[in-house]
Design a protein around this motif. Structure first.
Motif, mmCIF file in Angstrom:
data_model
loop_
_atom_site.group_PDB
_atom_site.id
_atom_site.type_symbol
_atom_site.label_atom_id
_atom_site.label_comp_id
_atom_site.label_asym_id
_atom_site.label_seq_id
_atom_site.Cartn_x
_atom_site.Cartn_y
_atom_site.Cartn_z
ATOM 1 N N ASP A 156 0.829 -1.202 0.000
ATOM 2 C CA ASP A 156 0.000 0.000 0.000
ATOM 3 C C ASP A 156 0.864 1.254 0.000
ATOM 4 O O ASP A 156 0.518 2.254 -0.639
ATOM 5 N N ARG A 157 1.978 1.205 0.700
ATOM 6 C CA ARG A 157 2.872 2.362 0.722
ATOM 7 C C ARG A 157 3.583 2.534 -0.622
ATOM 8 O O ARG A 157 3.877 3.659 -1.044
ATOM 9 N N GLU A 158 3.842 1.436 -1.284
ATOM 10 C CA GLU A 158 4.405 1.527 -2.637
ATOM 11 C C GLU A 158 3.416 2.197 -3.583
ATOM 12 O O GLU A 158 3.807 3.008 -4.428
ATOM 13 N N ASP A 159 2.128 1.870 -3.430
ATOM 14 C CA ASP A 159 1.104 2.511 -4.249
ATOM 15 C C ASP A 159 1.050 4.010 -3.963
ATOM 16 O O ASP A 159 0.882 4.828 -4.889
ATOM 17 N N LEU A 160 1.160 4.382 -2.686
ATOM 18 C CA LEU A 160 1.146 5.801 -2.335
ATOM 19 C C LEU A 160 2.358 6.519 -2.926
ATOM 20 O O LEU A 160 2.229 7.629 -3.451
#
Length: 294
Positions: A156-160
């Protein structure tokens, strides 16, 4: 007043090591044609309000106006500045350094308030960070950006991070990177994985051993000793959770807000061979909420 040279405190959000903390109250700001004007009262931890920090918002310096020079004046603040370090380096003790200190006192207080809201409303906060060595004018920390929901998973942090990279308004200068507040500290949004390859392999070997000893691959275990650090709950061949005690309950959709924590517990959530989530929760059974995320 500085009374004990050995006493030090670290300001978490600006990474200043100082003799004691400051804060501000009564903060007001107003957009101008050339910037943002603001004023706030400076609060000493022992003396209370000692003066006013202000900037006219027209390109001038941020200044400190003491209310009582004999109680706490500019000389006292200059002495304080001489004993401060930021990012491991002594702070400039001239006019530029004094303005930096005043601005960082405001930033520390404002960011602490944002983080308090983050904990209260289960949010996630990021900011840009430009190290001292990549900026001739000194280190830079961007204004915090607040997101709903805790981004516990690295995916999810990679997506952000990808979303931020696509946004022209959030484009980072050379040498800068994104930080997240992990519950205790500001750390890289996409830092190093929490486990080394040998640690991952050891976890998976142990999970295989528990799977082999179970009646079948779908058998669910509850708080079974895993190694000298963890207990396992779940299905070792599929999804399972490791906790540092025998309590499998976790509330990882919210931050711990307890005033006191006698103990914390590390956890890891696995999906097959993939570590999906990990961090630390408050050990108390009445809480079990997030203290820090990896």
């Amino acid at each position: 007043m500085i009374t004990n040279a050995r006493l030090r405190t670290r300001w978490v959000h600006t990474n200043i090591e100082a003799p004691y903390p400051f804060s501000v109250t009564g903060f007001n700001q107003l957009s101008t044609g050339r910037g943002v004007a603001f004023s706030a009262e400076l609060v000493h931890p022992n003396l209370g309000v000692v003066g006013c920090i202000a900037n006219g918002g027209y390109g001038g310096s941020t200044t400190f106006s003491p209310y009582d020079h004999t109680r706490f004046g500019k000389r006292n603040l200059e002495e304080f500045l001489r004993r401060c370090r930021q990012d491991g380096q002594p702070m400039d003790t001239g006019p530029v350094g004094m303005e930096t200190l005043l601005n960082e006192i405001v930033n520390e207080t404002e960011t602490a308030g944002i983080v308090a809201d983050m904990r209260a409303t289960s949010q996630f906060v990021v900011r840009s960070r430009r190290p001292r060595e990549t900026a001739s004018s000194g280190p830079r920390r961007g204004a915090p950006l607040v997101y709903r929901g805790i981004l516990l998973r690295r995916t999810d942090r990679e997506d952000l991070a990808a979303e931020l990279a696509r946004d022209p308004a959030e484009r980072l200068p050379a040498g800068a990177y994104w930080q997240m507040f992990d519950g205790l500290e500001w750390t890289p949004l996409l830092g190093e994985p929490p486990l080394a390859p040998e640690q991952i392999n050891a976890r998976l070997r142990r999970a295989d051993q528990l799977t082999a000893g179970a009646p079948d691959r779908d058998t669910r275990l509850n708080a079974v000793p895993f190694d000298d650090q963890f207990h396992l709950s779940g299905t070792p061949a599929a999804r399972f959770t490791l906790t540092g005690d025998a309590t499998s309950r976790l509330c990882t959709d919210s931050w711990c807000q307890c005033a006191r924590r006698k103990a914390t517990v590390r956890f890891e959530r696995w999906n097959g061979t993939t570590l999906e989530e990990s961090g630390v929760v408050h050990a108390a059974r009445r809480c079990r909420r997030l203290v820090r995320i990896d």
